[in-house]
Design an enzyme around this catalytic site. Structure first.
Site, short mmCIF file in Angstrom:
data_model
loop_
_atom_site.label_atom_id
_atom_site.label_comp_id
_atom_site.label_asym_id
_atom_site.label_seq_id
_atom_site.Cartn_x
_atom_site.Cartn_y
_atom_site.Cartn_z
N HIS A 296 -2.89 3.17 -4.63
CA HIS A 296 -2.32 2.73 -3.34
C HIS A 296 -0.91 2.15 -3.53
CE1 HIS A 296 -5.62 3.58 -0.62
NE2 HIS A 296 -6.46 3.01 -1.45
N ASP B 41 0.86 -1.18 0.00
CA ASP B 41 0.00 0.00 0.00
C ASP B 41 0.90 1.24 0.00
OD1 ASP B 41 -2.31 1.79 0.45
OD2 ASP B 41 -3.34 -0.06 0.97
N GLU C 123 -10.06 2.74 -5.07
CA GLU C 123 -9.68 4.13 -4.78
C GLU C 123 -8.53 4.61 -5.67
OE1 GLU C 123 -10.96 4.43 -0.13
OE2 GLU C 123 -9.02 3.51 -0.49
C1 ACM Z 1 -11.00 -0.41 0.79
O1 ACM Z 1 -11.49 -0.39 1.93
N1 ACM Z 1 -10.40 0.66 0.29
C2 ACM Z 1 -11.07 -1.59 -0.05
#
Ligand code: ACM
Ligand code: ZN
Length: 764
Positions: A269, A196, A332
């Site tokens: 991410h 991440d 995201e």
């Molecule tokens: C997430 O909670 N961004 C998958």
């Protein structure tokens, strides 16, 4: 007709056996088995007992069982390959011969002479887990196991727990402990979130800088994200798993019949990866692994060299993890950098893509093709539906259940992990008494109420729901103790949701079993939340429609509860709570639980704001989002204002949509002020409304506008937004609070729909 009736009769008889026999027994198994029958006597387990196995897998199962016995009771049984010479005092691990059991199922027959276990490879292991839960909670070297006949199998094939090791890193010893927790509750999937923005945690031989540089950050946010300005410590933080560590953990998990699903996040991410290899971004960097939580604009640029890099990484990942699924993230992904990148824009043109959403879809499809070419499948967060789903991808539905429903309707496999029920980083009790969490509110009861198969799917589409999992994001979980605290006891509830037949599930039956089970958690020295014992103060309507009715509930059996309404701390000389009571004015209620005249709980308090709207009928044109809709529309007139830090319970949240509420005052009333309580927390994508309008009506049909406020006036007031006007009389009041819609450029979550949070509407 015949077959339907036949099935019905079978169902009735199963229910009958189950209810009657299970009730008579004193076991407290979690998850509840499909069928349990008591029989007479006990089996004596000791170092004289022999476990007979016939396959290498069941030999391993026996060895693990023995390790457990040794750890908690100080002795081991003998283990021998199956022999035709039958002796007493033995445990038989037998592959099921006539294959009548469902996959992962087992039968467990405990008699005074012997224990016979039949099942497939996983089933035999699960039978031994069941036995572990039947053992006494004191150390003894001869153990009496009560006799039962159990037949058991899971409802869902994917019974998962996720763990984020990027935001905080946990040592391999704890990862093994986590796997042990899963195994104890017959969970079979560990979703390991390895990369991440805040750290890359898996050694990749071909790209050593991923861990050398990307494995570390130069500090970490102190406290909550919502506090501003953000403050950081200056401690270099990080760590990673070597490929040897990973091999060891995969072997460890396999022995416990658990599949690990590794997650390599893309195309978003990925700041930690870009800190090591900035050439795979749109701008070239420089970057650093993030000290802050959130979503960041810099993502992988879909260049040929980026795909080459990701394919190399995935090749090493697939060599390490033998499971069918590789999780490629996909959640995201801001499109800001792609919009400004000449390469990305040229690629959109060349490939005939409509926009950046289709570019994301192109990205995922290319990765899928590669993963499929190695005989594996991808799974991704539900954003991978946007711009078109890759042909063979499975979807993990987290933003609600809609993504899962849409994917199943397209005949794609789905794992449910909606933020409404499955986010174990949310608060599980009153934040005043809980350690810092990311927000939200998901109690153990809420988890238990989860139904993974959406009713809007046809029977055929329902087959695509593989199961569900809980997600454990670790922004605010820095220690292994806190991981345990956040997953227990919610994981016990989830395990039962995923294993036990739907018709047997009952919160009222589970609750006492869970409370009993706490001694089992104590025995294993597991750190768990006792929020279940919190007193919960709620309000409802009164018969007269004036004021609110206050109720105090506890999950403790036969609670002794006292309360005050004068602001003093409750004692056994205060009011004893026997049922709901009414309050007509602003009142602070304080309450606590007592046992043998001593206070046993924290003191819980609730300020009630009682006004002309309190306790009245209220309707919403559109309900709040399922994630923030705990009390329904009544939340807005229940006399309770949401607490800050907010945790979801007293708030209604509207995602990208307006609030439109109508309050019926029961009769014409006069008033000069209406207050709408709202929340602004832009770091959490929660924005103040851009306008509030109030309308009044005598008949509930014809409304006239009474007053409105614009954005500037709302921002000036901040939280309790007052609309003041000349004395007005009306029976119906309509309040419209306008969501800003999409989050503007330059703000966290830019381009995404904004949340509008409202907790109360007052009329005075
Ligand atoms: C997430 O909670 N961004 C998958
Ligand atoms: Zn680019």
């Amino acid at each position: 007709m015949k077959s339907i009736r036949f099935k019905f009769i079978i169902l009735i008889s199963i229910l009958f056996i189950h209810v009657n026999i299970a009730k008579a027994s004193n076991y407290f198994l979690i998850p509840e088995p499909v069928s349990v029958k008591n029989s007479e006597g006990n089996f004596e387990l000791s170092d004289k007992t022999i476990i007979f196995y016939s396959t290498e897998t069941s030999k391993m199962d026996a060895e693990l069982f023995n390790e457990y016995l040794f750890q908690y009771y100080g002795f081991k049984t003998k283990i021998e390959v199956v022999s035709s010479f039958k002796k007493g005092n033995c445990i038989w691990l037998e592959p099921e011969v006539n294959k009548t059991l469902a996959a992962e199922g087992y039968s467990l027959n405990i008699s005074p002479e012997e224990i016979r276990i039949q099942g497939d490879a996983s089933g035999i292991f699960y039978a031994l887990q069941t036995i572990k839960q039947l053992l006494p909670l004191t150390k003894q070297n001869k153990i009496n196991i009560p006799c039962y006949k159990i037949t058991d199998y899971p409802r869902y094939a994917w019974r998962g727990m996720h763990l984020d090791v990027s935001r905080h890193f946990f040592p391999t010893a704890f990862i093994k402990k986590y796997i042990d927790f899963l195994a104890l509750y017959k969970m079979n999937t560990f979703h390991w979130h390895l990369t991440d923005d805040q750290g890359w945690r898996i050694e990749i031989k071909k790209y050593p800088k991923l861990t050398e540089i990307g494995g570390y950050r130069n500090g970490t946010l102190i406290g909550a994200y919502r506090n501003s300005p953000h403050q950081y410590d200056t401690i270099r933080y990080g760590g990673y798993y070597t490929q040897n560590d990973i091999k060891e953990i995969v072997t460890y998990a396999t022995a416990r019949h658990i599949t690990i699903v590794p997650e390599i996040e893309m195309p978003g991410h990925c700041l930690a990866a870009l800190s090591a290899y900035p050439q795979f971004s749109c701008t070239g960097g420089p970057f650093e692994a993030s000290k802050l939580w959130g979503v960041f604009d810099d993502v992988f640029c879909p260049k040929e060299e980026t795909f080459k890099f990701l394919e190399d990484v995935l090749t090493e990942v697939m060599d390490l993890f033998p499971g069918k699924y590789i999780h490629i993230g996909g959640d995201e992904v801001p499109k800001e950098k792609w919009k400004k990148c000449a390469y990305c824009q040229a690629l959109i043109k060349k490939e005939g893509l409509k926009d950046e959403a289709e570019l994301q879809s192109y990205f995922i499809k290319r990765i899928e093709k590669f993963v499929n070419s190695k005989g594996r499948n991808i799974i991704g967060w539900d954003e991978i539906l946007e711009g078109g789903l890759a042909p063979n991808a499975a979807v993990m539905s987290w933003r609600g259940t809609e993504g899962g429903v849409a994917a199943a309707k397209q005949n794609h496999y789905v794992v449910m992990s909606p933020g409404s029920h499955c986010y174990f980083d949310y608060y599980q009790g009153n934040p005043k008494f809980e350690p810092l969490a990311i927000g939200g509110y998901i109690s153990v009861e809420k988890v238990y109420s989860y139904e993974p198969t959406p009713t809007e799917l046809s029977v055929n589409e329902q087959k695509y729901i593989l199961g569900a999992q809980a997600n454990v994001w670790t922004e605010y979980i820095g220690t292994t103790d806190k991981v345990e605290y956040m997953i227990f006891p919610r994981m016990c509830a989830l395990a039962e949701v995923l294993w036990t037949p739907k018709d047997y599930r009952s919160w009222e039956a589970f609750k006492p079993r869970l409370i009993d089970h706490f001694s089992y958690l104590d025995f294993h020295k597991i750190n768990y939340s006792k929020a279940l014992f919190d007193l919960v103060i709620n309000s409802g309507k009164t018969p007269s429609g004036n004021g609110v009715s206050v109720s105090i509930s506890s999950d403790m059996p036969n609670p002794d509860v006292y309360y005050t309404i004068d602001g003093s701390d409750p004692t056994i000389f205060s009011n004893k709570y026997t049922g709901p009571f009414y309050i007509l004015t602003n009142t602070k209620v304080k309450t606590a639980l007592f046992q043998t005249n001593a206070r046993k709980s924290n003191i819980f308090e609730q300020q009630f704001y009682v006004n002309k709207a309190s306790g009245k009928r209220i309707s919403l044109t559109k309900q709040a989002h399922e994630k923030y809709n705990n009390g329904g529309a009544f939340t807005l007139v229940d006399g309770i204002k949401g607490v800050i830090p907010w945790y979801g319970k007293e708030w209604l949240g509207f995602l990208g949509e307006n609030l439109e509420a109508v309050i019926d005052l029961n009769k014409s009333e006069s008033f000069t002020k209406i207050t709408v309580d709202v929340l602004g927390d832009e770091n959490s994508w929660i924005h103040l409304p851009k306008g509030i309008k109030v309308f009044v009506s005598k008949d509930g049909t014809n409304y006239k506008e009474l007053k409105s406020l614009n954005k500037e006036e709302i921002i000036k007031q901040g939280r309790a937004i007052e609309l003041i006007f000349d004395k007005t009389s009306a029976r119906y009041i309509k309040v419209v609070a306008e969501n800003i819609g999409k989050i503007p450029e330059g703000m966290p979550g830019a381009g995404e729909p904004a949340w509008l949070f409202v907790d109360e509407i007052s009329v005075e």
